[in-house]
Design a protein around this motif. Structure first.
Motif, mmCIF file in Angstrom:
data_model
loop_
_atom_site.group_PDB
_atom_site.id
_atom_site.type_symbol
_atom_site.label_atom_id
_atom_site.label_comp_id
_atom_site.label_asym_id
_atom_site.label_seq_id
_atom_site.Cartn_x
_atom_site.Cartn_y
_atom_site.Cartn_z
ATOM 1 N N SER A 77 13.663 43.377 24.273
ATOM 2 C CA SER A 77 12.710 42.663 23.137
ATOM 3 C C SER A 77 12.017 43.874 22.539
ATOM 4 O O SER A 77 11.238 43.739 21.287
ATOM 5 N N GLY A 78 12.369 45.186 22.985
ATOM 6 C CA GLY A 78 11.743 46.136 22.273
ATOM 7 C C GLY A 78 10.285 46.325 22.330
ATOM 8 O O GLY A 78 9.343 47.163 22.006
ATOM 9 N N GLY A 79 9.658 45.701 23.793
ATOM 10 C CA GLY A 79 8.407 45.803 24.503
ATOM 11 C C GLY A 79 7.941 47.243 24.665
ATOM 12 O O GLY A 79 6.672 47.616 24.509
ATOM 13 N N ASP A 341 17.003 33.907 23.550
ATOM 14 C CA ASP A 341 16.679 33.781 25.110
ATOM 15 C C ASP A 341 16.019 32.392 25.079
ATOM 16 O O ASP A 341 14.677 32.757 25.027
ATOM 17 N N LEU A 342 16.630 31.413 25.083
ATOM 18 C CA LEU A 342 16.037 30.059 24.850
ATOM 19 C C LEU A 342 15.657 29.222 25.972
ATOM 20 O O LEU A 342 16.456 29.435 26.927
ATOM 21 N N GLY A 378 17.162 26.128 32.750
ATOM 22 C CA GLY A 378 17.066 25.764 31.616
ATOM 23 C C GLY A 378 17.016 26.682 30.585
ATOM 24 O O GLY A 378 16.490 26.788 29.636
ATOM 25 N N ASN A 379 17.672 27.864 30.964
ATOM 26 C CA ASN A 379 17.637 29.195 30.025
ATOM 27 C C ASN A 379 19.134 29.574 29.673
ATOM 28 O O ASN A 379 19.992 29.755 30.354
ATOM 29 N N VAL A 380 18.963 29.445 28.184
ATOM 30 C CA VAL A 380 20.210 30.003 27.304
ATOM 31 C C VAL A 380 20.236 31.281 26.777
ATOM 32 O O VAL A 380 19.245 31.357 25.892
ATOM 33 N N HIS A 381 21.137 32.309 26.860
ATOM 34 C CA HIS A 381 21.287 33.522 26.279
ATOM 35 C C HIS A 381 22.216 33.137 25.052
ATOM 36 O O HIS A 381 23.376 32.871 25.474
ATOM 37 N N ALA A 419 12.401 33.055 26.950
ATOM 38 C CA ALA A 419 12.506 32.355 28.394
ATOM 39 C C ALA A 419 12.099 33.449 29.310
ATOM 40 O O ALA A 419 11.299 33.246 30.132
ATOM 41 N N GLU A 420 12.753 34.777 29.058
ATOM 42 C CA GLU A 420 12.583 35.804 30.262
ATOM 43 C C GLU A 420 12.540 37.123 29.591
ATOM 44 O O GLU A 420 12.042 38.116 30.338
#
Ligand code: MLT
Ligand code: ZN
Length: 463
Positions: A77-79, A341-342, A378-381, A419-420
């Motif tokens: 995420s560019g963190g 990343d939901l 419950g995590n979808v990319h 999500a992650e």
């Protein structure tokens, strides 16, 4: 501060040889795996002790510098991307395992220890460090903590947060904190260790971590299962969950599978193509476990939840099946996908996925959209690929505006827009879909308390 004075100041702290300003280093250390932002740091520094990190933070406070903590740069995420002339603080030299403590079942590491080294060290103690993902061969343990890394075994073991027994941190004010101290029980007020975990380098620079270890699990078997629709996979998980101990329950679409197979010339898991696949890893703790899994599989086929499947007969076959899932991200990287990343509650997954499928059909007809992820969590990319001929900026803009509809759906489900993968630069404008205005204000106050001058990773998570 002018540039020569700045560099002299940095060299005084970390030593002559550990400040780099050459173009290759700035480009390499200036960003993480998210390549949607241009890196533009002023310098990269390589401290070798907590004291040096502290001195860098004090210098930053004194001279109004911005620091970007940097680990294995595997974030998405560019963190850890420096776009505004910041100083990148690489933890590469702080890479020692300080000690292992079998009695406490912990390992104490400097922040720059590679995750795979933690796995190996745990194994040498007859124990197990359970957080694992495709990038574990290069990600740093400090970065894992800073982003609360998830990965493929969250369904059984949880996220990195669950395994943090202690942290050494330099706050934005230059204080050194020892948090958690390896204690199992400690109810002495707010647990700052958990505040640091997932704070993406905005509150403190993690210089050391004591990680808790689990008992080593038994051998594992892997199955890849084919289904007609994503939402059928949740009832499949329920059936397997009652039959065996599930270590991982992942999914990927046929399109994602095709990319991996073509790139690496791998075998399809079985002849019949299916729109979606689940990968399940389960523990073979008892003799009957494989039979129990096969029974669950047959029941699922009989009930039209699955169309086909395969089970590993050896650890090399298990590894080959895992590659079909784990190699997706790296395979797509050269296409610079726009990554969503939901997550939603596990019980809401079937309904949510039905909505996602309809959304894709309506909104992304001109795009290739590849789905995979940790469906058991419950995590979808959702990876959107740039059409050939579309410029990067136009692509980012279009995806961001289409994503709004997706985020509204996530919000209706009470889900998360990250999500992650964390927030970094990529998700900060979407944070309000998952966090209330009051929560965001509290987060800003926490940032001010730890980093009053705003020297640590400014512009990440929020502006
Ligand atoms: C994965 O699940 O493969 C990782 O989160 C990386 C990615 O989403 O690309
Ligand atoms: Zn993932």
């Amino acid at each position: 501060m002018n540039k020569p004075a700045l560099l002299a100041g940095l060299r005084r702290v970390v030593g002559e040889d550990f400040v780099r300003t050459d173009e290759d280093s700035l480009a390499h250390f200036g960003r993480d795996t998210c390549d949607l932002f241009e890196p533009a740091p002023s310098a990269v520094v390589f401290p070798d002790s907590t004291q040096q990190v502290r001195d860098l933070v004090l210098l930053a406070n004194d001279q109004a510098l911005a620091l970007v903590p940097s680990g294995g740069r595997t974030g998405l995420s560019g963190g850890a991307t420096a776009t505004r002339g910041e100083i990148v603080v690489s933890m590469e030299r702080m890479n020692a395992v300080i000690g292992s403590n079998p009695g406490d079942r912990t390992i104490e590491c400097q922040a720059g220890v590679i995750t795979a080294q933690v796995h190996a060290q745990a194994e040498s103690m007859g124990l197990f460090y359970p957080v694992d993902f495709a990038a574990s061969g290069s990600s740093h343990i400090g970065g894992n903590v800073a982003t609360n890394a998830g990965g493929v075994r969250v369904i059984r073991y949880g996220m990195t947060r669950n395994w943090v027994a202690g942290l050494q941190v330099v706050t934005g004010a230059g204080e050194i904190l020892e948090l958690g101290k390896g204690l199992v029980k400690d109810n002495t007020g707010y647990d700052l260790r958990h505040l640091m975990t997932g704070s993406e380098g905005t509150l403190g620079i993690i210089t050391g971590a004591t990680m808790r270890l689990a008992s080593a699990p038994g051998d594992a078997a892997v199955m890849v299962l084919g289904a007609e629709q994503m939402e059928l996979l949740l009832p499949v998980l329920e059936r397997f969950g009652s039959a065996v101990t599930v270590n991982a329950f992942e999914f990927f679409s046929e399109q994602a599978l095709q990319q991996v197979i073509e790139k690496h010339r791998l075998q399809r898991p079985f002849e019949t193509p299916a729109p979606v696949y689940a990968l399940i890893e389960f523990e073979q703790a008892n003799d009957g476990d494989v039979d129990a899994a096969m029974n669950a599989f047959e029941q699922c086929v009989a009930d039209s939840l699955l169309v086909d499947g395969v089970i590993s007969q050896s650890s090399s076959q298990a590894h080959a099946l895992w590659r079909l899932r784990e190699d997706i991200s790296a395979t797509l990287a050269h296409r610079q996908p726009y990554k969503n990343d939901l997550s939603v509650r596990v019980s809401a997954v079937p309904q949510f996925l039905a909505g996602v499928e309809a959304f894709i059909e309506q909104n992304y007809s001109g795009f290739e959209v590849l789905c995979y992820g940790h469906i058991g969590d419950g995590n979808v990319h959702l990876n959107i690929l740039r059409p050939h001929g579309m410029g990067l900026e136009a692509f980012k803009k279009t995806c961001a505006s289409i994503s709004e509809g997706l985020f509204e759906m996530v919000q209706r489900f009470g889900g998360s827009v990250s999500a992650e993968h964390g927030v970094g630069l990529l998700k900060k404008d979407s944070l309000h879909y998952s966090r209330s205005a009051h929560e965001l204000e509290l987060m800003r106050s926490i940032k001010r308390a730890f980093d009053p001058a705003g020297v640590l990773n400014p512009g990440k998570i929020f502006d």
